[in-house]
Design a protein around this motif. Structure first.
Motif, PDB file in Angstrom:
ATOM      1  N   LEU A   1     -25.159 -30.090 -28.126  1.00  0.00           N
ATOM      2  CA  LEU A   1     -24.592 -29.776 -29.439  1.00  0.00           C
ATOM      3  C   LEU A   1     -23.387 -30.654 -29.739  1.00  0.00           C
ATOM      4  CD1 LEU A   1     -24.734 -25.864 -29.425  1.00  0.00           C
ATOM      5  CD2 LEU A   1     -26.151 -27.408 -30.772  1.00  0.00           C
ATOM      6  N   ASN A   2     -22.581 -30.933 -28.739  1.00  0.00           N
ATOM      7  CA  ASN A   2     -21.377 -31.728 -28.934  1.00  0.00           C
ATOM      8  C   ASN A   2     -21.705 -33.178 -29.283  1.00  0.00           C
ATOM      9  OD1 ASN A   2     -18.415 -31.969 -28.752  1.00  0.00           O
ATOM     10  ND2 ASN A   2     -18.844 -33.259 -26.977  1.00  0.00           N
ATOM     11  N   GLU A   3     -22.798 -33.680 -28.722  1.00  0.00           N
ATOM     12  CA  GLU A   3     -23.160 -35.083 -28.934  1.00  0.00           C
ATOM     13  C   GLU A   3     -24.048 -35.296 -30.155  1.00  0.00           C
ATOM     14  OE1 GLU A   3     -24.982 -36.145 -25.280  1.00  0.00           O
ATOM     15  OE2 GLU A   3     -23.096 -36.296 -24.156  1.00  0.00           O
ATOM     16  N   ALA A   4     -24.645 -34.206 -30.669  1.00  0.00           N
ATOM     17  CA  ALA A   4     -25.615 -34.348 -31.763  1.00  0.00           C
ATOM     18  C   ALA A   4     -24.919 -34.523 -33.107  1.00  0.00           C
ATOM     19  CB  ALA A   4     -26.528 -33.126 -31.805  1.00  0.00           C
ATOM     20  N   GLU A   5     -25.560 -35.270 -33.973  1.00  0.00           N
ATOM     21  CA  GLU A   5     -25.094 -35.426 -35.355  1.00  0.00           C
ATOM     22  C   GLU A   5     -26.074 -34.710 -36.260  1.00  0.00           C
ATOM     23  OE1 GLU A   5     -24.581 -39.510 -36.227  1.00  0.00           O
ATOM     24  OE2 GLU A   5     -23.025 -39.841 -34.694  1.00  0.00           O
TER      25      GLU A   5
ATOM     26  N   ILE B   1     -17.511 -18.839 -14.166  1.00  0.00           N
ATOM     27  CA  ILE B   1     -17.559 -19.202 -15.576  1.00  0.00           C
ATOM     28  C   ILE B   1     -17.524 -20.721 -15.719  1.00  0.00           C
ATOM     29  CG2 ILE B   1     -15.056 -19.163 -15.912  1.00  0.00           C
ATOM     30  CD1 ILE B   1     -15.591 -17.804 -18.622  1.00  0.00           C
ATOM     31  N   ASP B   2     -18.313 -21.238 -16.658  1.00  0.00           N
ATOM     32  CA  ASP B   2     -18.378 -22.684 -16.894  1.00  0.00           C
ATOM     33  C   ASP B   2     -17.237 -23.072 -17.830  1.00  0.00           C
ATOM     34  OD1 ASP B   2     -19.010 -25.301 -17.707  1.00  0.00           O
ATOM     35  OD2 ASP B   2     -21.140 -24.965 -17.338  1.00  0.00           O
ATOM     36  N   ALA B   3     -16.131 -23.549 -17.254  1.00  0.00           N
ATOM     37  CA  ALA B   3     -14.937 -23.849 -18.039  1.00  0.00           C
ATOM     38  C   ALA B   3     -15.181 -24.978 -19.036  1.00  0.00           C
ATOM     39  CB  ALA B   3     -13.777 -24.203 -17.105  1.00  0.00           C
ATOM     40  N   GLU B   4     -15.943 -25.996 -18.624  1.00  0.00           N
ATOM     41  CA  GLU B   4     -16.191 -27.133 -19.515  1.00  0.00           C
ATOM     42  C   GLU B   4     -16.983 -26.704 -20.742  1.00  0.00           C
ATOM     43  OE1 GLU B   4     -18.465 -31.493 -19.375  1.00  0.00           O
ATOM     44  OE2 GLU B   4     -18.087 -30.373 -17.519  1.00  0.00           O
ATOM     45  N   ALA B   5     -18.029 -25.891 -20.528  1.00  0.00           N
ATOM     46  CA  ALA B   5     -18.822 -25.408 -21.659  1.00  0.00           C
ATOM     47  C   ALA B   5     -17.993 -24.487 -22.545  1.00  0.00           C
ATOM     48  CB  ALA B   5     -20.064 -24.674 -21.143  1.00  0.00           C
ATOM     49  N   LEU B   6     -17.151 -23.644 -21.929  1.00  0.00           N
ATOM     50  CA  LEU B   6     -16.300 -22.745 -22.704  1.00  0.00           C
ATOM     51  C   LEU B   6     -15.331 -23.533 -23.586  1.00  0.00           C
ATOM     52  CD1 LEU B   6     -15.267 -19.917 -23.376  1.00  0.00           C
ATOM     53  CD2 LEU B   6     -13.811 -20.040 -21.347  1.00  0.00           C
ATOM     54  N   ASP B   7     -14.787 -24.621 -23.065  1.00  0.00           N
ATOM     55  CA  ASP B   7     -13.866 -25.443 -23.850  1.00  0.00           C
ATOM     56  C   ASP B   7     -14.555 -26.013 -25.083  1.00  0.00           C
ATOM     57  OD1 ASP B   7     -11.701 -25.013 -22.208  1.00  0.00           O
ATOM     58  OD2 ASP B   7     -12.067 -26.780 -20.975  1.00  0.00           O
ATOM     59  N   LEU B   8     -15.794 -26.435 -24.927  1.00  0.00           N
ATOM     60  CA  LEU B   8     -16.522 -26.986 -26.072  1.00  0.00           C
ATOM     61  C   LEU B   8     -16.758 -25.911 -27.132  1.00  0.00           C
ATOM     62  CD1 LEU B   8     -19.142 -29.268 -24.267  1.00  0.00           C
ATOM     63  CD2 LEU B   8     -17.189 -29.996 -25.645  1.00  0.00           C
TER      64      LEU B   8
ATOM     65  N   ARG C   1     -14.808 -25.281 -31.268  1.00  0.00           N
ATOM     66  CA  ARG C   1     -15.512 -25.092 -32.541  1.00  0.00           C
ATOM     67  C   ARG C   1     -15.187 -23.746 -33.190  1.00  0.00           C
ATOM     68  NH1 ARG C   1     -16.791 -29.333 -30.330  1.00  0.00           N
ATOM     69  NH2 ARG C   1     -18.300 -30.814 -31.191  1.00  0.00           N
ATOM     70  N   VAL C   2     -15.043 -22.678 -32.393  1.00  0.00           N
ATOM     71  CA  VAL C   2     -14.890 -21.345 -32.985  1.00  0.00           C
ATOM     72  C   VAL C   2     -13.432 -20.895 -33.024  1.00  0.00           C
ATOM     73  CG1 VAL C   2     -17.203 -20.691 -32.260  1.00  0.00           C
ATOM     74  CG2 VAL C   2     -15.272 -20.160 -30.776  1.00  0.00           C
ATOM     75  N   GLY C   3     -12.578 -21.448 -32.184  1.00  0.00           N
ATOM     76  CA  GLY C   3     -11.146 -21.183 -32.244  1.00  0.00           C
ATOM     77  C   GLY C   3     -10.756 -19.735 -32.075  1.00  0.00           C
ATOM     78  N   ALA C   4      -9.924 -19.230 -33.020  1.00  0.00           N
ATOM     79  CA  ALA C   4      -9.269 -17.928 -32.866  1.00  0.00           C
ATOM     80  C   ALA C   4     -10.242 -16.762 -32.854  1.00  0.00           C
ATOM     81  CB  ALA C   4      -8.251 -17.729 -33.986  1.00  0.00           C
ATOM     82  N   GLN C   5     -11.435 -16.900 -33.410  1.00  0.00           N
ATOM     83  CA  GLN C   5     -12.364 -15.775 -33.436  1.00  0.00           C
ATOM     84  C   GLN C   5     -12.801 -15.358 -32.030  1.00  0.00           C
ATOM     85  OE1 GLN C   5     -15.746 -17.531 -35.618  1.00  0.00           O
ATOM     86  NE2 GLN C   5     -17.012 -17.088 -33.848  1.00  0.00           N
TER      87      GLN C   5
ATOM     88  N   SER D   1      -8.438 -16.532 -14.359  1.00  0.00           N
ATOM     89  CA  SER D   1      -7.595 -17.722 -14.455  1.00  0.00           C
ATOM     90  C   SER D   1      -8.027 -18.606 -15.622  1.00  0.00           C
ATOM     91  CB  SER D   1      -7.656 -18.499 -13.135  1.00  0.00           C
ATOM     92  OG  SER D   1      -6.916 -19.688 -13.212  1.00  0.00           O
ATOM     93  N   VAL D   2      -9.335 -18.809 -15.761  1.00  0.00           N
ATOM     94  CA  VAL D   2      -9.851 -19.648 -16.847  1.00  0.00           C
ATOM     95  C   VAL D   2      -9.524 -19.022 -18.204  1.00  0.00           C
ATOM     96  CG1 VAL D   2     -11.963 -20.483 -17.941  1.00  0.00           C
ATOM     97  CG2 VAL D   2     -11.666 -20.733 -15.478  1.00  0.00           C
ATOM     98  N   LEU D   3      -9.730 -17.716 -18.337  1.00  0.00           N
ATOM     99  CA  LEU D   3      -9.510 -17.069 -19.628  1.00  0.00           C
ATOM    100  C   LEU D   3      -8.033 -17.058 -20.008  1.00  0.00           C
ATOM    101  CD1 LEU D   3     -11.999 -14.057 -19.460  1.00  0.00           C
ATOM    102  CD2 LEU D   3     -12.279 -16.248 -20.612  1.00  0.00           C
ATOM    103  N   ILE D   4      -7.139 -16.795 -19.055  1.00  0.00           N
ATOM    104  CA  ILE D   4      -5.704 -16.797 -19.355  1.00  0.00           C
ATOM    105  C   ILE D   4      -5.272 -18.176 -19.844  1.00  0.00           C
ATOM    106  CG2 ILE D   4      -3.411 -16.658 -18.307  1.00  0.00           C
ATOM    107  CD1 ILE D   4      -4.516 -14.417 -16.523  1.00  0.00           C
ATOM    108  N   ASP D   5      -5.746 -19.216 -19.167  1.00  0.00           N
ATOM    109  CA  ASP D   5      -5.378 -20.578 -19.551  1.00  0.00           C
ATOM    110  C   ASP D   5      -5.902 -20.909 -20.943  1.00  0.00           C
ATOM    111  OD1 ASP D   5      -4.396 -23.320 -18.792  1.00  0.00           O
ATOM    112  OD2 ASP D   5      -6.500 -23.794 -19.128  1.00  0.00           O
ATOM    113  N   ARG D   6      -7.154 -20.509 -21.232  1.00  0.00           N
ATOM    114  CA  ARG D   6      -7.735 -20.846 -22.548  1.00  0.00           C
ATOM    115  C   ARG D   6      -7.108 -20.018 -23.660  1.00  0.00           C
ATOM    116  NH1 ARG D   6      -9.418 -23.515 -18.259  1.00  0.00           N
ATOM    117  NH2 ARG D   6     -10.894 -25.157 -18.817  1.00  0.00           N
ATOM    118  N   LEU D   7      -6.795 -18.771 -23.385  1.00  0.00           N
ATOM    119  CA  LEU D   7      -6.153 -17.947 -24.409  1.00  0.00           C
ATOM    120  C   LEU D   7      -4.779 -18.496 -24.769  1.00  0.00           C
ATOM    121  CD1 LEU D   7      -7.226 -14.452 -23.103  1.00  0.00           C
ATOM    122  CD2 LEU D   7      -7.630 -15.280 -25.420  1.00  0.00           C
TER     123      LEU D   7
END
Length: 692
Positions: free
Chosen positions: A421-425, A452-459, A463-467, A486-492
């Motif tokens: 999805l990230n690479e597609a136009e 948890i897949d941190a890289e996929a979560l970041d992507l 796109r969806v941000g605050a929601q 740990s991953v969720l605290i950092d991303r939040l």
């Protein structure tokens, strides 16, 4: 046969709840341990707390002689009765003992106040603070008291914990493992008819099965074995994760290696139909499907074929799909076979009406391989991956594309989906799919997969941000995985200001770890929300929460002075050092007395050294008097005797350089400058390096 007096043995007949005196004793014990954890040694509240425990304990010891507590993860077993896991006081006591990896605690007559105070002080130390649970300590530590003995949970002979995913050193991942391990070791000890204190030579399923097969049986023996089977089935029904999978695999091997006659003997259980039915119902929910089928077949034979062979053959075929299938088909087959078995067990009545020859033919059919041949064309029907790629190629959503993406994610291909999805136009496809991945149950499923897949979560978050804030906070509050938290605290924290108010609202949750995690988010934000009361959490009863609350309050100018003062007054060394580090950057005048107290009477040399460095930056008379107190030499005969050379003393000499106009300071520095010790002389002259 001697029934093992294990912490998980079944209650005596008629016992369903704790007596009032036992309940009062446990509550008083929990309160006393909590007070010993809160207050320092010598506090006036500690002796009365220990005395109240003894007042509750002595009548019980007079009546019983000894009193033993069995320890599970969220409850205790005393006099054969388990405590209510919903009682917060007893839940806290059980959790504390469980984290220390203790299996039981025994009190004997003659316990005196000195012993009780020592026991309470030992149990009050949190294992995650020291990293050394009492159960792992030497035997001399566990039996250091004449009338109180602590028994560790023995994992030495158990390999089940090695099968679980995750690090064995993570305290939170060890929770639940003790219960599963204790149940399995208890079953092995009961199967081999070992006396209390004896360890089984092996806990392998084959060895346990052989011991049960070779036993002579009998009501007492069978009831004990079935008691453990009931508890294991209930454990597997309610627990998930690596330890449950390992226990499930062992139970599957045990059931498969038991003789059919032995299983029938155990299932009969003296004709107790309700107990047998409950066991099979729990087994149908939690055990491996093949093990459940073995139990159902044995129960069918024991009750004269109350389940028809045709039905058993159908279940066998469904079980093959449940065990060897993949993806959605496997999940559907597993769910279906468990549902069918549960419905059968609810009301057994019909005997098998089929003739023997017909039954044998059906039996052969059920044991064959695939029932239907698949054509070459059918093998190449549109599959989720192909549908997804075609949608991206033509930039058209089309019917079923979202469902295809869901299937790919369920198959563990989230990284592939997000990267594509990230690479597609193809905005007509990517935008709705990003929204679908970042909301609803699909997003919750992504967050609960471990690791948890941190890289996929970041992507997705890009796109969806605050929601995504609220779903992430929901999972954070309940997750038992340290990596996920740990991953969720950092991303939040990276979501920015919008995460702050949401985290503040969650502070109303009374669970300490939820409050700590919310504060960790606030601590990582560039700026703490203005409506946050930074002082409210500073006096929390749990030092892990206080530590983060202090770090947050230090970022709020209006609360900084209070945060430093709270940290310097805390009994925890780590919190004191946080306060000193903050004071070293900028020390409010109001907290200077606390810095002086730490410099003179700090519990560690590191504390005193940092406090002296803070005083070196102050030009106040109070700071000077404290430094002189630490550096003043004593007259001995005709010579001056300087204090012993320490890191703190050298720092004091350097700090006095800023007060060189004072006559007393000049005298001290002159005496020190003549010292034969080159480091002392150099410090008195303002030389030497200050260690960081």
């Amino acid at each position: 046969m001697t029934q093992p007096t294990d912490a998980f043995s079944a209650p005596q007949a008629g016992q369903t709840a704790l007596s009032r005196d036992l309940s009062d004793f446990l509550v008083e014990l929990s309160i006393a341990i909590h007070k010993h954890a809160m207050y320092p040694e010598g506090h006036p509240s500690l002796v009365p707390a220990a005395d109240r425990v003894l007042q509750r304990l002595h009548p019980l010891l007079i009546r019983h002689g000894t009193l033993s507590l069995g320890v599970a993860r969220n409850q205790l077993v005393i006099e054969g009765v388990a405590t209510d896991p919903k009682n917060p006081v007893l839940l806290d006591l059980a959790g504390r003992l469980h984290r220390h990896e203790l299996g039981a605690v025994t009190f004997k007559g003659g316990v005196d106040p000195v012993q009780m105070h020592s026991v309470l002080s030992t149990l009050a130390v949190e294992s995650d603070r020291t990293g050394k649970p009492i159960g792992r300590g030497p035997a001399s530590q566990l039996a250091q008291w004449a009338n109180v003995t602590l028994y560790p949970v023995n994992f030495a002979s158990l390999e089940i914990v090695g099968d679980a995913e995750g690090s064995a050193g993570d305290e939170e991942e060890r929770e639940g493992r003790s219960q599963a391990a204790s149940l399995w070791v208890g079953l092995a000890r009961a199967a081999m008819a070992l006396e209390e204190g004896e360890e089984p030579p092996s806990t392998e399923p084959g060895v346990v099965a052989e011991a049960i097969d070779n036993s002579e049986g009998g009501g007492a023996y069978d009831q004990v074995i079935v008691g453990y089977l009931l508890k294991i089935a209930d454990e597997l029904r309610t627990k998930k994760g690596g330890e449950a999978i390992a226990l499930k695999n062992r139970m599957s091997k045990l059931v498969q290696q038991l003789d059919g006659g032995t299983i029938q003997r155990l299932l009969s259980m003296g004709g107790d139909r309700s107990q047998r039915r409950q066991f099979l119902m729990n087994a149908a929910e939690g055990m491996a499907v093949d093990a459940v089928l073995e139990l159902v077949k044995a129960a069918s034979d024991e009750q004269e074929q109350t389940v028809s062979h045709s039905m058993l053959r159908m279940l066998t075929k469904m079980a093959q799909h449940a065990e060897s299938g993949s993806g959605e088909r496997q999940a559907l087959a597993d769910s279906a076979v468990r549902e069918q078995i549960t419905d059968l067990i609810k009301d057994w009545s019909l005997k098998d009406p089929n003739p023997d020859a017909y039954r044998q033919a059906l039996q052969r059919m059920s044991m064959t391989g695939p029932m239907f041949a698949v054509t070459t064309q059918a093998k190449f029907q549109p599959e989720p991956k192909r549908m997804f790629e075609m949608a991206l190629e033509v930039n058209e959503m089309g019917e079923g594309i979202e469902r295809a993406v869901t299937e790919l994610v369920n198959e563990g291909r989230l990284k592939y989906v997000t990267k594509s999805l990230n690479e597609a136009e193809a905005p007509a496809v990517t935008e709705p799919l990003w929204q679908a991945l970042g909301s609803g149950s699909a997003f919750e499923d992504i967050l609960t997969v471990e690791p948890i897949d941190a890289e996929a979560l970041d992507l997705i978050l890009s796109r969806v941000g605050a929601q995504a804030t609220e779903p992430m906070l929901d999972v954070l509050a309940e997750s038992e995985s340290q990596q996920t938290r740990s991953v969720l605290i950092d991303r939040l924290a990276k979501l920015g200001p919008q995460a702050g108010p949401a985290a503040i609202r969650r502070l109303d949750d009374t669970r300490w770890f939820v409050q700590r995690n919310m504060l960790l988010i606030l601590a990582q934000l560039p700026e703490v929300p203005g409506d946050f009361d930074a002082v409210a959490m500073l006096n929390h009863s749990d030092d892990r929460v206080r530590r983060v609350a202090i770090e947050v309050a230090l970022k709020v100018p209006a609360a900084r002075e209070r945060a430093i003062a709270t940290a310097l007054a805390d009994p925890e060394d780590r919190l004191v050092r946080i306060g000193l580090s903050a004071a070293l950057e900028s020390c409010p005048e109001a907290v200077l007395p606390l810095v002086v107290r730490t410099a003179v009477d700090g519990s560690t040399e590191e504390q005193r050294w940092i406090a002296v460095r803070v005083l070196a930056q102050s030009r106040s008379k109070q700071a000077l008097e404290a430094l002189m107190r630490l550096a003043a030499p004593r007259r001995r005969w005709l010579k001056w005797k300087l204090p012993s050379k320490t890191k703190v003393f050298l720092a004091v000499l350097r700090a006095l350089q800023s007060h060189g106009s004072d006559p007393r300071v000049k005298q001290v520095l002159a005496i020190a400058a003549r010292s034969r010790d080159p480091e002392v002389a150099a410090a008195a002259k303002g030389g030497g390096e200050v260690d960081d």
